[in-house]
Design a protein around this motif. Structure first.
Motif, mmCIF file in Angstrom:
data_model
loop_
_atom_site.group_PDB
_atom_site.id
_atom_site.type_symbol
_atom_site.label_atom_id
_atom_site.label_comp_id
_atom_site.label_asym_id
_atom_site.label_seq_id
_atom_site.Cartn_x
_atom_site.Cartn_y
_atom_site.Cartn_z
ATOM 1 N N ILE A 106 26.938 18.861 -5.202
ATOM 2 C CA ILE A 106 26.519 20.327 -5.623
ATOM 3 C C ILE A 106 27.379 20.602 -6.676
ATOM 4 O O ILE A 106 27.243 21.119 -7.770
ATOM 5 C CB ILE A 106 26.667 21.302 -4.532
ATOM 6 N N SER A 107 28.939 20.332 -6.618
ATOM 7 C CA SER A 107 29.985 20.307 -7.581
ATOM 8 C C SER A 107 29.802 19.564 -8.975
ATOM 9 O O SER A 107 29.587 20.059 -10.021
ATOM 10 C CB SER A 107 31.432 19.948 -7.324
ATOM 11 N N TYR A 145 26.362 18.635 -10.192
ATOM 12 C CA TYR A 145 25.445 19.518 -10.616
ATOM 13 C C TYR A 145 26.084 20.652 -11.654
ATOM 14 O O TYR A 145 25.567 21.100 -12.611
ATOM 15 C CB TYR A 145 24.489 19.784 -9.747
ATOM 16 N N TYR A 146 26.838 21.512 -10.806
ATOM 17 C CA TYR A 146 27.430 22.544 -11.250
ATOM 18 C C TYR A 146 28.062 22.477 -12.605
ATOM 19 O O TYR A 146 28.125 22.957 -13.634
ATOM 20 C CB TYR A 146 28.333 23.408 -10.340
ATOM 21 N N GLN A 147 28.935 21.228 -12.512
ATOM 22 C CA GLN A 147 29.850 21.028 -13.566
ATOM 23 C C GLN A 147 29.001 20.262 -14.847
ATOM 24 O O GLN A 147 29.376 20.310 -15.886
ATOM 25 C CB GLN A 147 30.817 19.929 -13.293
ATOM 26 N N ALA A 203 22.930 24.315 -12.877
ATOM 27 C CA ALA A 203 23.276 25.331 -11.749
ATOM 28 C C ALA A 203 22.069 25.488 -10.756
ATOM 29 O O ALA A 203 22.147 25.604 -9.415
ATOM 30 C CB ALA A 203 23.516 26.765 -12.212
ATOM 31 N N ALA A 255 21.951 22.539 -8.389
ATOM 32 C CA ALA A 255 23.049 22.741 -7.343
ATOM 33 C C ALA A 255 22.545 23.707 -6.130
ATOM 34 O O ALA A 255 22.603 23.464 -4.983
ATOM 35 C CB ALA A 255 24.274 23.369 -7.935
ATOM 36 N N MET A 314 30.847 27.382 -4.697
ATOM 37 C CA MET A 314 30.011 26.569 -5.648
ATOM 38 C C MET A 314 28.733 27.166 -5.854
ATOM 39 O O MET A 314 28.301 27.323 -7.109
ATOM 40 C CB MET A 314 30.170 25.268 -5.240
ATOM 41 N N VAL A 315 28.056 27.570 -4.613
ATOM 42 C CA VAL A 315 26.589 28.177 -4.924
ATOM 43 C C VAL A 315 26.595 29.441 -5.551
ATOM 44 O O VAL A 315 25.970 29.958 -6.127
ATOM 45 C CB VAL A 315 25.860 28.003 -3.736
ATOM 46 N N SER A 326 28.966 30.583 -7.532
ATOM 47 C CA SER A 326 29.244 30.487 -8.927
ATOM 48 C C SER A 326 27.958 29.899 -9.708
ATOM 49 O O SER A 326 27.890 30.266 -10.616
ATOM 50 C CB SER A 326 30.427 29.474 -9.121
ATOM 51 N N SER A 327 27.245 29.390 -8.989
ATOM 52 C CA SER A 327 25.906 28.759 -9.552
ATOM 53 C C SER A 327 25.034 30.006 -10.095
ATOM 54 O O SER A 327 24.556 30.161 -10.939
ATOM 55 C CB SER A 327 25.168 27.829 -8.881
ATOM 56 N N ARG A 375 26.278 31.827 -12.795
ATOM 57 C CA ARG A 375 26.005 31.402 -14.117
ATOM 58 C C ARG A 375 24.429 31.573 -14.381
ATOM 59 O O ARG A 375 24.200 31.632 -15.651
ATOM 60 C CB ARG A 375 26.309 29.749 -13.912
#
Length: 432
Positions: free
Chosen positions: A179-180, A182-184, A188, A191, A212-213, A215-216, A219
């Motif tokens: 997941i991280s 895809y986010y990076q 998003a 992710a 992480m989710v 934050s996605s 974004r």
């Protein structure tokens, strides 16, 4: 004194980090001739690592380097990796590979892969990957998860995702890592899609997953989905820490839902600087400088040290607010700007280019020449005399304070006057 008693005392020393007590126990171990006892040596190594006496830990290992107990080697590698001593971890592995009677096992590789990731040695990591396939250790969920993590640390997200896709068994750590990834990579949406699959597969998210989710969602500015995830884990009774709380404040703030951002923020028992910054940034995006300054004052009162992000958000908010109101700014606002600059310095935050270009106009409007000169000194100390925008603002301040001679006493009058005229031109263009 028997081994059991010594082990118990050593474990107490590890938790209390009592160096003197631990050294006395070590001395007793040697006196009793127990320096080759593997269990005692493992705990002595852990004790010295807990006290950051790495050299002593290494010496204990060296006396047992010919030991056939692989867990001793693995324990030292794990301790090195945990303490970010990645080169030392690799050195232990290199010696292990050359050992005539020992071979790495599934407990060896997670520390090794962490070291490769920490050092960014993707080539070394790929060699280990090949070895893991050959030996079959790649089928171990912890080893495979560590492999995914290594590729992610080395920014080889494609390799990490491929390993994850090939895993027959997965754990929460491996889901989080991908997941991280895809986010990076800026994906998003992907992710969040993977998060859905994680839940469908029966895995419970932890604080890393939720951070992480959320934050996605931030974004993507997807308020509805972010709110849905928030409501779901509250309903399910999943506790969230300050990291998740900060992510929620940031998400609600970026989506313009400041009431919810404030509500989450107020509910947080421990408010870290990230949460403060996220809320200040939310108000800053709405040009609400009053709320930004109020939060900044509360932050100082509660003993949370502001960062450059904090100050940039506040100054940008004030700057935007001033621009929206066009020349209707009261004299009191300029005093506030100078007071804010003073608070910033007192808080130990080093001013940057944004700070200086924001505070110098206040000196210009108030004809505060002495204050301007003081700021000029800090500009020189900050080595920003080559920054055109900063120097333009400085020259503008001198000119408006009627101290043109001061401006032209600077080292390079020709380039500085050019900066000044370009700065004035930029201001005129902005004013339309």
């Amino acid at each position: 004194m028997d081994t059991t008693k010594l082990l118990s005392l050593l474990r107490t020393s590890i938790s209390s980090k009592s160096l003197l007590k631990g050294k006395l126990i070590h001395q007793k171990v040697v006196t009793l001739g127990l320096q080759n006892n593997i269990a005692l040596c493992k705990n002595l190594i852990n004790f010295y690592f807990s006290c950051h006496y790495y050299h002593y830990a290494k010496l204990i290992f060296k006396t047992l380097e010919d030991s056939l107990d692989l867990s001793l080697w693995n324990g030292l590698m794990a301790a090195y990796a945990k303490n970010y001593m990645f080169i030392e971890a690799l050195e232990v592995f290199d010696r292990l590979v050359l050992h005539p009677f020992l071979k790495p096992d599934s407990y060896t590789y997670p520390s090794l892969l962490k070291a490769c990731g920490g050092l960014g040695r993707v080539g070394y990591g790929q060699l280990i990957h090949t070895q893991l396939i050959r030996t079959g250790f790649v089928l171990d969920v912890v080893v495979a998860s560590s492999l995914v993590g290594m590729y992610a640390k080395c920014k080889r997200f494609d390799y990490g995702i491929k390993v994850f896709d090939e895993m027959s068994e997965r754990d929460v750590a491996s889901w989080n890592t991908v997941i991280s990834c895809y986010y990076q990579e800026g994906q998003a949406e992907k992710a969040l899609e993977l998060f859905g699959k994680m839940r469908d597969s029966g895995f419970e998210p932890n604080s890393v997953t939720l951070t992480m989710v959320i934050s996605s969602c931030a974004r993507l500015l997807d308020l509805e989905r972010g709110k849905e995830i928030h409501e779901k884990f509250v309903k399910e009774g999943i506790a969230f820490d300050s990291y998740v709380g900060s992510a929620l404040v940031d998400m609600y703030g970026k989506c313009g839902c400041l009431e919810m951002a404030r509500e989450v923020f107020d509910q947080m028992p421990v408010k870290n600087v990230v949460a403060w910054n996220a809320l200040i940034a939310g108000y800053s995006s709405k040009c609400d400088s009053k709320s930004c300054i109020e939060l900044f004052r509360r932050m100082n009162e509660e003993g949370v040290k502001p960062t450059l992000t904090t100050m940039s958000c506040i100054l940008m908010s004030c700057s935007r607010s001033a621009k929206l109101e066009h020349g209707y700014v009261t004299v009191g606002d300029y005093f506030k700007a100078l007071a804010l600059y003073g608070d910033m310095k007192e808080s130990g935050v080093k001013p940057d280019a944004i700070t200086f270009t924001s505070v110098l106009p206040a000196c210009s409007q108030l004809a505060a020449l002495e204050k301007g000169k003081e700021i000029h000194k800090y500009i020189a100390e900050s080595e920003l005399e080559t920054n055109e925008i900063v120097m333009g603002a400085l020259l503008d301040m001198y000119a408006k304070c009627g101290a043109v001679d001061e401006a032209f006493r600077l080292e390079n009058p020709l380039s500085i006057s050019t900066m000044w005229f370009s700065h004035r031109k930029r201001l005129l263009e902005e004013d339309g």
